[in-house]
Design a protein around this motif. Structure first.
Motif, PDB file in Angstrom:
ATOM      1  N   ILE A 187       0.834  -1.204   0.000  1.00  0.00           N
ATOM      2  CA  ILE A 187       0.000   0.000   0.000  1.00  0.00           C
ATOM      3  C   ILE A 187       0.873   1.259   0.000  1.00  0.00           C
ATOM      4  O   ILE A 187       0.600   2.215  -0.720  1.00  0.00           O
ATOM      5  N   LEU A 188       1.933   1.214   0.775  1.00  0.00           N
ATOM      6  CA  LEU A 188       2.832   2.375   0.813  1.00  0.00           C
ATOM      7  C   LEU A 188       3.505   2.581  -0.540  1.00  0.00           C
ATOM      8  O   LEU A 188       3.630   3.698  -1.031  1.00  0.00           O
ATOM      9  N   ARG A 242      -0.164  12.783  -1.213  1.00  0.00           N
ATOM     10  CA  ARG A 242       0.043  14.130  -0.675  1.00  0.00           C
ATOM     11  C   ARG A 242       0.421  14.097   0.803  1.00  0.00           C
ATOM     12  O   ARG A 242       0.911  15.086   1.334  1.00  0.00           O
ATOM     13  N   VAL A 243       0.123  12.966   1.437  1.00  0.00           N
ATOM     14  CA  VAL A 243       0.424  12.868   2.876  1.00  0.00           C
ATOM     15  C   VAL A 243       1.927  13.038   3.115  1.00  0.00           C
ATOM     16  O   VAL A 243       2.335  13.750   4.030  1.00  0.00           O
ATOM     17  N   TRP A 244       2.762  12.406   2.292  1.00  0.00           N
ATOM     18  CA  TRP A 244       4.224  12.546   2.439  1.00  0.00           C
ATOM     19  C   TRP A 244       4.594  14.020   2.372  1.00  0.00           C
ATOM     20  O   TRP A 244       5.384  14.522   3.152  1.00  0.00           O
ATOM     21  N   GLU A 245       4.012  14.674   1.388  1.00  0.00           N
ATOM     22  CA  GLU A 245       4.322  16.080   1.155  1.00  0.00           C
ATOM     23  C   GLU A 245       3.953  16.924   2.368  1.00  0.00           C
ATOM     24  O   GLU A 245       4.735  17.750   2.830  1.00  0.00           O
ATOM     25  N   ARG A 246       2.743  16.690   2.869  1.00  0.00           N
ATOM     26  CA  ARG A 246       2.256  17.508   3.980  1.00  0.00           C
ATOM     27  C   ARG A 246       3.153  17.350   5.204  1.00  0.00           C
ATOM     28  O   ARG A 246       3.540  18.325   5.834  1.00  0.00           O
ATOM     29  N   PHE A 248      12.262  12.327   3.399  1.00  0.00           N
ATOM     30  CA  PHE A 248      11.223  11.945   4.353  1.00  0.00           C
ATOM     31  C   PHE A 248      10.609  10.604   3.949  1.00  0.00           C
ATOM     32  O   PHE A 248      10.525   9.676   4.745  1.00  0.00           O
ATOM     33  N   ARG A 249      10.227  10.514   2.683  1.00  0.00           N
ATOM     34  CA  ARG A 249       9.601   9.305   2.167  1.00  0.00           C
ATOM     35  C   ARG A 249      10.577   8.128   2.218  1.00  0.00           C
ATOM     36  O   ARG A 249      10.213   7.008   2.552  1.00  0.00           O
ATOM     37  N   ILE A 289      -2.011   5.004   4.414  1.00  0.00           N
ATOM     38  CA  ILE A 289      -2.805   3.804   4.154  1.00  0.00           C
ATOM     39  C   ILE A 289      -4.272   4.171   3.987  1.00  0.00           C
ATOM     40  O   ILE A 289      -4.945   3.729   3.059  1.00  0.00           O
ATOM     41  N   GLY A 290      -4.750   5.026   4.865  1.00  0.00           N
ATOM     42  CA  GLY A 290      -6.151   5.447   4.803  1.00  0.00           C
ATOM     43  C   GLY A 290      -6.461   6.120   3.498  1.00  0.00           C
ATOM     44  O   GLY A 290      -7.505   5.885   2.889  1.00  0.00           O
TER      45      GLY A 290
END
Lengths: 256, 296, 339
Positions: free
Chosen positions: C215-216, C223-227, C291-292, C333-334
């Protein structure tokens, strides 16, 4: 053959130059590699010819500073900026150009000497090409030692990019920011000081200047704000040692 | 009493026998280990690399560009690119002692490629590891045919000029094609002499020009070059009908250890992590598909 | 498994007896609530209920934060001589014991890291049971219980500790100190069962890892990584304190004009220079990339050892920006589930 070194002092407290003398027994090693051609703090002897390495401490804050700096650059093969004032501008760079007059009046009253031509403290790299930068207030004498021996061997000194936190964690010091809510600039400040302040339970004041490339000022700002510190204080804290703290859009709004 | 650490991170002392200027930024270092035993035992596969350790200054990974068939010495092509390589260019001369450890990495699967045609695609400094295969083939006739496509900015920056000019004149089953982005004096001279072997443009342009003349469908392809090159070359090779399972590439990262410990060469995501130094530096096209970030 | 019981009144005696097998290091406290492993001279100083140390003991005693590798005099070189002492690490948590298996896989696979190997051979590990705090998510990672990787493991009982013997060394120790040990009683087993039940129901953070690696991977452009990377300071604290992060940097230090030392030091993939190659190309040029990368490296599913993260919670506890590892994962994941 020994290399020729000169040490020049611009506006600063003199602590950086003292770092050189504080090399103590390692000074002998340096003197094996270098002849000191010019260093006002230890000798009135002057050799104003060419140098292999010119060490410049202090920020450019007066016309005299600028002249000394330009001449040092012209006469040297390698120019080394020593200390946070030379690298980042130092505390004197807190005053912006537009506030200079007011600041002068505050200190000298109405009788500001006319011949006094000053600028806001400026990193020397804004005027000349700088080959090596060793920040720190004062700089670590071992950093200076490593750089001088590197240069004598013909190798470029390391340019680190890790924050104060790295050594702080290695020391397993209690994180003052996370555990005690003490403002600390460690995460955005260049390391190399062995996190000496945090070891003593004090938050990092950022004296080595911001990380060289990726430095997240807005996030640090938010963290300090969440500790209940006023915007004005945070702004001063972030700017205390460095004119180079980058201003992206977020901060521009912040500092209005 | 201290424990014996077996010199894992030090390597063995080697003497520089010869330094040859290849271009304004690349030099060829020929080295020989001080210990004869090591010279005799040191064996490697083209595509493998060594760690070049300069006392007091630092260490860097560099691929071997000589052939394992030529024993007793080791050749490394070093570009002046960073702190240590700059020092090496300026201070390491004939007679200097450095420390070499390795060979590391997987190398090219030569056995699998035996008797097939092979297409070497080199960009710039990427010629260095591929020269190892080239020399290996010259010594052993390992492949049925060898097609070298070498793209370089201009003639000035071309590596191994003498050897390549010799091969351009024609050599049994070795076919050399060059591409130059800028036509300088040397390139102009080559065009005059070997018009059919020289293309103005990128290495992909040279591949395109030879469409139909090179048996791409049966060939193995091996590439090495700057990071931006891979994506385009892979696309072109697939377009030329090179079988995807026959596409190999050798990659670069800043390894600090060379043996899968230091973490600097880790590439990939949660489903596939590769250590360039251990799992590579030679990767297959399948690896590229399953490991994000291997090539840009 | 062989089981014994250590009555509580013999705890200090037990620790003192351990000195026969090496210098005893145990969790101790500094400042307000910071724990670290250090030599234990006075057994009463041991912080047996500690939450987690800054640097994991299972990392710092095998992979030193700063380690000299070799000395150079001109172009002569010699390896730094490693002088090791036998160590007994008392009070290691299950997550760290499981993390050591991941480090072992990296550092003891061929070619082995000699510094790590020698230190590793000289370490006796005494585990201790614990109750999760707000940061722990080891249960989600399946690393909340150690089935191997220790010599002895102590489980808290009402009036003592149930000891699991996990190795020949563990047997040797229990055999030699049998005079202060007892047999395990029915009552003790009941307590252990109750303790485990309570422990398992005390976790406040969860993530479902069954399909997580895929999933990752599929959420590479989320966008979650970015935020989160906008909030991330890039300081590398999370990696330095991580029990499975093991990147190191090497550099040379001048000791005098012609002598120098090659040193290695913990490094972090959050440093801009980490993904840089000679010539200036950076494979992870932005903070988002870095980060990712950390999340991918931590969430990597190794076919043999599973996920690279043991859920110790250190990255969360020591993140100045208050980024919570599991929150990021759950959000990514969500998102992909379209929740």
């Amino acid at each position: 053959m020994k290399l020729k070194m000169a040490i020049f002092e611009l506006t600063g407290c003199g602590g950086c130059e003292l770092t050189f003398i504080m090399l103590n027994e390692k000074l002998e090693d340096i003197l094996e590699l270098y002849d000191i051609a010019h260093f006002k703090m230890i000798s009135s002897k002057e050799d104003l010819h060419k140098y292999d390495v010119a060490v410049v401490a202090g920020s450019v804050s007066t016309e005299r500073d600028l002249k000394v700096l330009e001449s040092a650059r012209k006469k040297s093969r390698i120019l080394l900026a020593l200390g946070t004032c030379a690298v980042h501008g130092g505390p004197q760079s807190l005053i912006l150009d537009e506030d200079l007059e007011g600041a002068l009046a505050e200190i000298y009253g109405k009788k500001v000497p006319k011949e006094m031509k000053i600028f806001a403290g400026t990193p020397i790299s804004e005027y000349v090409k700088v080959d090596v930068e060793i920040p720190g207030c004062p700089p670590e004498s071992n950093d200076l030692f490593q750089a001088l021996v590197d240069l004598a061997h013909g190798v470029v000194p390391y340019k680190w990019d890790y924050p104060v936190c790295l050594e702080c964690k290695i020391n397993e010091t209690e994180c003052v920011l996370v555990k005690r809510g003490i403002p600390c600039l460690g995460p955005i400040t260049l390391g190399g000081c062995n996190a000496v302040c945090i070891n003593l339970g004090i938050g990092c004041i950022g004296c080595r200047g911001p990380l060289p490339e990726d430095v997240n000022i807005p996030s640090e700002y938010e963290i300090l704000k969440s500790l209940g510190i006023s915007e004005k204080t945070i702004k001063r804290k972030l700017r205390m040692f460095s004119k180079r703290v980058s201003l992206n859009d977020h901060e521009k709004n912040l500092y209005k | 009493m201290g424990d014996n650490l077996k010199n894992t991170y030090l390597g063995a002392p080697a003497r520089v026998l010869e330094v040859e200027n290849l271009t304004s930024i690349e030099k060829l270092y020929t080295l020989r280990f001080l210990d004869n035993d090591i010279n005799n035992k040191f064996n490697f596969i083209p595509g493998q690399f060594v760690m070049f350790n300069v006392p007091g200054i630092g260490e860097f990974p560099v691929s071997i560009c000589s052939s394992p068939t030529r024993t007793g010495y080791l050749q490394l092509c070093i570009r002046r690119a960073g702190r240590v390589t700059k020092y090496v260019h300026e201070n390491i001369v004939e007679g200097s002692i450095v420390y070499i450890r390795g060979p590391y990495g997987n190398g090219f699967p030569l056995e699998e490629m035996k008797n097939s045609p092979i297409v070497l695609v080199a960009g710039g400094l990427g010629m260095a590891p591929l020269r190892s295969i080239l020399l290996y083939h010259l010594d052993t006739q390992h492949f049925s045919d060898l097609y070298l496509f070498y793209g370089v900015r201009n003639y000035e920056l071309m590596l191994f000029k003498r050897e390549i000019r010799t091969l351009l004149r024609g050599y049994y089953n070795v076919h050399v094609y060059l591409s130059f982005e800028d036509i300088d004096r040397g390139a102009r001279e080559l065009i005059r002499l070997y018009r059919k072997s020289i293309v103005r443009g990128m290495v992909t342009d040279a591949l395109e020009v030879l469409r139909g003349s090179v048996p791409f469908e049966e060939s193995y392809a091996v590439m090495c070059g700057p990071p931006v090159m891979y994506k385009f070359v892979v696309k072109k090779l697939l377009d030329l009908k090179v079988r995807p399972d026959r596409i190999y590439m050798t990659l670069e990262r800043r390894m600090k250890c060379g043996i899968g410990k230091c973490g600097h060469c880790i590439v990939g995501t949660s489903t596939s992590i590769k250590y360039v130094c251990l799992d590579g530096p030679v990767f297959t096209y399948w690896d590229v598909l399953s490991t994000k970030g291997l090539i840009e | 498994m062989h089981y014994k019981k250590l009555p509580k009144e013999f705890l200090e005696e037990f620790i003192n007896r351990l000195r026969k097998w090496g210098e005893v290091h145990a969790p101790q406290k500094k400042g307000k609530n910071t724990y670290f492993f250090s030599r234990l001279d006075d057994p009463s100083k041991v912080q047996i209920d500690y939450t987690r140390t800054v640097i994991p003991p299972t990392k710092k005693y095998v992979l030193r934060p700063v380690e000299p590798l070799m000395l150079f005099h001109g172009d002569r070189a010699e390896e730094h001589t490693l002088r090791t002492t036998k160590l007994v690490l008392f009070g290691v948590h299950a997550c760290d014991i499981n993390a050591l298996k991941i480090l072992d896989r990296v550092y003891l696979s061929e070619p082995r890291d000699p510094y790590y190997e020698i230190r590793r051979k000289n370490i006796v590990i005494i585990g201790i049971s614990c109750m999760p705090d707000d940061y722990c998510f080891c249960k989600s990672m399946g690393t909340d219980y150690a089935m191997s990787g220790f010599d002895l493991f102590l489980h808290e009982l009402r009036d003592g500790y149930l000891i699991r013997v996990g190795s020949p060394m563990g047997h040797e120790i229990t055999w030699n100190i049998s005079d202060i040990l007892e047999e395990v009683s029915e009552e003790d087993i009941e307590y252990l069962k109750k303790f485990e039940k309570q422990r398992l129901s005390s976790f406040k953070r969860h993530v479902d890892i069954s399909a997580m690696p895929d999933i990752l991977d599929l959420a590479y452009n989320s966008r979650v990584w970015e935020r989160y990377s906008e909030r991330c300071l890039g300081c590398g604290n999370c990696t330095l304190v991580c029990p499975t992060c093991r990147c190191f940097e090497t550099y040379d230090v001048w000791l005098s004009v012609n002598t120098s030392m090659r040193v290695r030091r913990y490094d972090s993939c959050f440093m801009v220079s980490h993904g840089l190659v000679a010539g200036g190309h950076n494979f992870r040029p932005t903070r988002l990339d870095r980060f990712r990368h950390r999340y991918y490296c931590k969430s990597y599913f190794d076919p043999i050892h599973g996920i690279n993260c043991v859920g110790c919670g250190r990255c969360d506890e020591f993140c100045p920006a208050g980024i919570k590892h599991i929150e990021v994962l759950n959000e990514v994941i969500g998102e992909i589930y379209g929740r």
